[in-house]
Design an enzyme around this catalytic site. Structure first.
Site, PDB file in Angstrom:
ATOM      1  N   SER A 298       0.993  -1.041  -0.096  1.00 54.81           N
ATOM      2  CA  SER A 298      -0.249  -0.341   0.319  1.00 54.81           C
ATOM      3  C   SER A 298       1.250   1.224   0.278  1.00 54.81           C
ATOM      4  O   SER A 298       0.168   2.186  -0.048  1.00 54.81           O
ATOM      5  CB  SER A 298      -1.080   0.066   1.358  1.00 54.81           C
ATOM      6  OG  SER A 298      -0.436  -0.014   2.148  1.00 54.81           O
TER       7      SER A 298
ATOM      8  N   ARG B  69      13.240  -8.237   5.371  1.00 56.76           N
ATOM      9  CA  ARG B  69      14.476  -8.928   5.479  1.00 56.76           C
ATOM     10  C   ARG B  69      15.508  -7.436   5.753  1.00 56.76           C
ATOM     11  O   ARG B  69      14.875  -6.309   5.775  1.00 56.76           O
ATOM     12  CB  ARG B  69      15.214  -9.476   4.253  1.00 56.76           C
ATOM     13  CG  ARG B  69      13.670 -10.270   4.039  1.00 56.76           C
ATOM     14  CD  ARG B  69      15.021 -10.934   3.070  1.00 56.76           C
ATOM     15  NE  ARG B  69      13.803 -12.362   2.338  1.00 56.76           N
ATOM     16  CZ  ARG B  69      13.783 -13.074   3.135  1.00 56.76           C
ATOM     17  NH1 ARG B  69      14.063 -13.368   3.708  1.00 56.76           N
ATOM     18  NH2 ARG B  69      12.101 -14.098   1.974  1.00 56.76           N
TER      19      ARG B  69
ATOM     20  N   HIS C 204       8.774   3.210   8.905  1.00 57.13           N
ATOM     21  CA  HIS C 204       8.188   2.355   9.805  1.00 57.13           C
ATOM     22  C   HIS C 204       7.415   2.782  10.332  1.00 57.13           C
ATOM     23  O   HIS C 204       6.340   3.543  10.765  1.00 57.13           O
ATOM     24  CB  HIS C 204       9.830   2.846  11.645  1.00 57.13           C
ATOM     25  CG  HIS C 204       9.342   1.379  12.021  1.00 57.13           C
ATOM     26  ND1 HIS C 204       9.781   0.548  12.227  1.00 57.13           N
ATOM     27  CD2 HIS C 204       9.252   1.857  13.454  1.00 57.13           C
ATOM     28  CE1 HIS C 204       9.620  -0.271  13.343  1.00 57.13           C
ATOM     29  NE2 HIS C 204       8.741   0.595  13.528  1.00 57.13           N
TER      30      HIS C 204
ATOM     31  N   GLU D  66      23.671   1.510   8.871  1.00 55.95           N
ATOM     32  CA  GLU D  66      23.607   0.127   9.193  1.00 55.95           C
ATOM     33  C   GLU D  66      22.669  -0.487  10.720  1.00 55.95           C
ATOM     34  O   GLU D  66      22.854  -2.022  10.701  1.00 55.95           O
ATOM     35  CB  GLU D  66      25.374  -0.473   9.284  1.00 55.95           C
ATOM     36  CG  GLU D  66      25.951   0.797  10.348  1.00 55.95           C
ATOM     37  CD  GLU D  66      26.155   2.103   9.393  1.00 55.95           C
ATOM     38  OE1 GLU D  66      25.771   3.311  10.869  1.00 55.95           O
ATOM     39  OE2 GLU D  66      26.211   1.952   8.417  1.00 55.95           O
ATOM     40  N   GLY D  67      22.144   0.000  10.821  1.00 54.61           N
ATOM     41  CA  GLY D  67      21.469  -0.435  12.806  1.00 54.61           C
ATOM     42  C   GLY D  67      20.339  -0.558  11.355  1.00 54.61           C
ATOM     43  O   GLY D  67      19.625  -0.971  10.264  1.00 54.61           O
TER      44      GLY D  67
ATOM     45  N   GLU E 167       1.128   7.116   7.181  1.00 57.81           N
ATOM     46  CA  GLU E 167       2.462   6.265   6.065  1.00 57.81           C
ATOM     47  C   GLU E 167       1.778   7.502   4.599  1.00 57.81           C
ATOM     48  O   GLU E 167       3.438   7.793   4.246  1.00 57.81           O
ATOM     49  CB  GLU E 167       2.474   5.320   6.676  1.00 57.81           C
ATOM     50  CG  GLU E 167       3.200   4.437   7.279  1.00 57.81           C
ATOM     51  CD  GLU E 167       3.002   2.967   7.465  1.00 57.81           C
ATOM     52  OE1 GLU E 167       3.334   2.260   6.679  1.00 57.81           O
ATOM     53  OE2 GLU E 167       2.088   2.180   8.404  1.00 57.81           O
TER      54      GLU E 167
END
Ligand code: GRF
Length: 205
Positions: free
Chosen positions: A16, A94, A112, A145-146, A177
């Site tokens: 979405s 992932r 997020h 990288e986190g 979002e």
């Protein structure tokens, strides 16, 4: 004619947020071109959305590779080949390897469903409910990288209501979002985002 940024979206599922970007590209709000949907999941509903919008799809099926290293090699090759200026992780389920993260530093963003740095990782909306938060929301950030730790571009908040369950809260956040992600993409495409350490400065038009 001014150069239009090329956008690729990487998604694993429903799509979405991908759709929100596609819609805002087609109505001219985002001055860019959506050049590719890349997915690790051959059954992702996002694929149907891409086909409906005439956007090329690359399926890099995780399960068809012997391991993560080989999978990420193929993913990286697909990303390169797309020629995109911006990569958007929109429900990509992932964790990306360091090589890809470094290669696209400053030109890869993630959405997020929480107000980071609170509630990173999976089931962010449930985490907010379990914690008893009164305000929840979403974050669009550059990828580093986190996990969910990169410089924040945009956050939008929503109230948590007394009778919320995970689904109701997730729906309320998702609506935000769909506004926040296109806004961040628009700013990127207009060259108006400048990363200064942890801070993302938004330059005037
Ligand atoms: C969204 O809640 C996004 O914030 C998270 O995964 C979900 C993807 O939803 N990373 P959709 O596939 O874009 O509908």
């Amino acid at each position: 004619m001014t150069y239009m940024k090329r956008i690729a979206v990487i998604a694993s599922g429903r799509g979405s947020n991908f759709q929100a970007v596609v819609d805002r590209v087609s109505d001219g709000y985002i001055p860019g071109t959506c050049v590719r949907l890349i997915t690790d999941n051959p059954n992702a509903y996002a694929i149907e959305r891409a086909r409906n919008a005439g956007i090329p799809v690359s399926v890099v099926d995780f399960s068809s590779f012997p391991g993560k290293k080989e999978y990420e090699g193929a993913l990286l090759a697909t990303m390169e080949e797309s020629g995109a200026d911006l990569f958007i992780l929109a429900g990509y389920m992932r964790i990306l390897g360091q090589e890809i993260v470094h290669r696209y530093s400053g030109r890869m963003m993630n959405i997020h469903p929480a107000l980071l740095p609170s509630f990173s990782g999976l089931h962010a909306q449930r985490q907010a409910l379990d914690y008893g938060a009164k305000v929840a929301g979403c974050t669009v950030h550059f990828v580093d990288e986190g996990m969910d730790t990169g410089p924040i571009i945009i956050q939008r908040c929503v109230p948590v209501r007394a009778d919320d369950d995970e689904e109701r809260l997730s729906t309320r956040i998702l609506q935000e979002e769909h506004g926040a992600l296109p806004e961040a993409v628009k700013l990127f495409c207009e060259d108006r985002l400048m990363i200064d350490g942890r801070t993302v400065c938004v330059l005037p038009p």
